[in-house]
Design a protein around this motif. Sequence first.
Motif, mmCIF file in Angstrom:
data_model
loop_
_atom_site.group_PDB
_atom_site.id
_atom_site.type_symbol
_atom_site.label_atom_id
_atom_site.label_comp_id
_atom_site.label_asym_id
_atom_site.label_seq_id
_atom_site.Cartn_x
_atom_site.Cartn_y
_atom_site.Cartn_z
ATOM 1 N N SER A 87 -0.843 54.600 -51.894
ATOM 2 C CA SER A 87 0.829 54.677 -51.979
ATOM 3 C C SER A 87 1.200 56.002 -52.640
ATOM 4 C CB SER A 87 1.236 53.617 -52.462
ATOM 5 O OG SER A 87 0.536 53.480 -54.059
ATOM 6 N N ASP A 88 0.200 56.636 -53.279
ATOM 7 C CA ASP A 88 0.687 57.976 -54.046
ATOM 8 C C ASP A 88 0.051 58.880 -53.028
ATOM 9 O OD1 ASP A 88 0.368 60.245 -55.372
ATOM 10 O OD2 ASP A 88 -0.381 59.395 -57.403
ATOM 11 N N PRO A 89 0.933 59.776 -52.682
ATOM 12 C CA PRO A 89 0.567 60.770 -51.777
ATOM 13 C C PRO A 89 -0.293 61.837 -52.071
ATOM 14 C CG PRO A 89 2.991 61.210 -52.667
ATOM 15 C CD PRO A 89 2.439 59.711 -53.169
ATOM 16 N N ASP A 90 -0.378 62.005 -53.490
ATOM 17 C CA ASP A 90 -1.354 62.870 -54.113
ATOM 18 C C ASP A 90 -2.860 62.381 -54.356
ATOM 19 O OD1 ASP A 90 0.511 64.976 -54.180
ATOM 20 O OD2 ASP A 90 1.286 64.409 -56.113
ATOM 21 N N VAL A 91 -3.174 61.164 -53.972
ATOM 22 C CA VAL A 91 -4.388 60.538 -54.210
ATOM 23 C C VAL A 91 -4.843 60.143 -52.530
ATOM 24 C CG1 VAL A 91 -5.470 58.506 -55.105
ATOM 25 C CG2 VAL A 91 -3.779 59.876 -56.356
ATOM 26 N N PHE A 92 -6.046 60.234 -52.370
ATOM 27 C CA PHE A 92 -6.828 59.660 -51.150
ATOM 28 C C PHE A 92 -8.266 59.354 -51.693
ATOM 29 C CE2 PHE A 92 -7.599 64.127 -50.576
ATOM 30 C CZ PHE A 92 -8.788 64.204 -50.068
ATOM 31 N N ILE A 93 -8.802 58.431 -50.859
ATOM 32 C CA ILE A 93 -10.211 58.018 -51.017
ATOM 33 C C ILE A 93 -11.158 58.325 -49.734
ATOM 34 C CG2 ILE A 93 -11.802 56.227 -51.610
ATOM 35 C CD1 ILE A 93 -9.144 54.942 -52.796
ATOM 36 N N ALA A 94 -12.248 58.866 -50.093
ATOM 37 C CA ALA A 94 -13.240 59.130 -48.946
ATOM 38 C C ALA A 94 -14.517 58.068 -49.032
ATOM 39 C CB ALA A 94 -13.686 60.556 -49.153
ATOM 40 N N GLU A 95 -14.587 57.492 -48.182
ATOM 41 C CA GLU A 95 -15.673 56.598 -48.114
ATOM 42 C C GLU A 95 -16.874 57.132 -46.976
ATOM 43 O OE1 GLU A 95 -16.151 51.667 -46.761
ATOM 44 O OE2 GLU A 95 -14.034 52.879 -46.641
#
Length: 137
Positions: A87-95
Amino acid sequence: MSRTPQEIFESYVYAGAMTRNADALAANFTADGVFEAPLMPAGAAFPRRLVGREEIRSAMTAYYEQQAKGDRVPNLEKSGYVLHTTSDPDVFIAEIDTVFDGDGDGEDVTVSLVQIFRIRDGKIACLRDYFGPELMA
């Protein structure tokens, strides 16, 4: 021009895991960027916490120089990843599931990990890299 999470992630992986180019790796971070491997014990060869582009560059240069020249490179055809936006456009997660080919009669080795990226102005402001410390021995 701002980069997408996909572009940021691919640039980071190419600079680090694929080419072990500390200059290119550091260029992916903001000047005050933080690179953390929270599960690494203190004193391990792989750095636990680096602050600032210059510290990232120098520490990763030293780390890459310690690596054996015959060290294996990930098999891109067998490896895979999924990026999760938040929901924060400045955060993403890589799996990530990175696969290394087995040696001769040996089986492939799969290394699974999770990375959390915080982005500012198209660069990595903070990266937390979660993997088993025994993988970096």
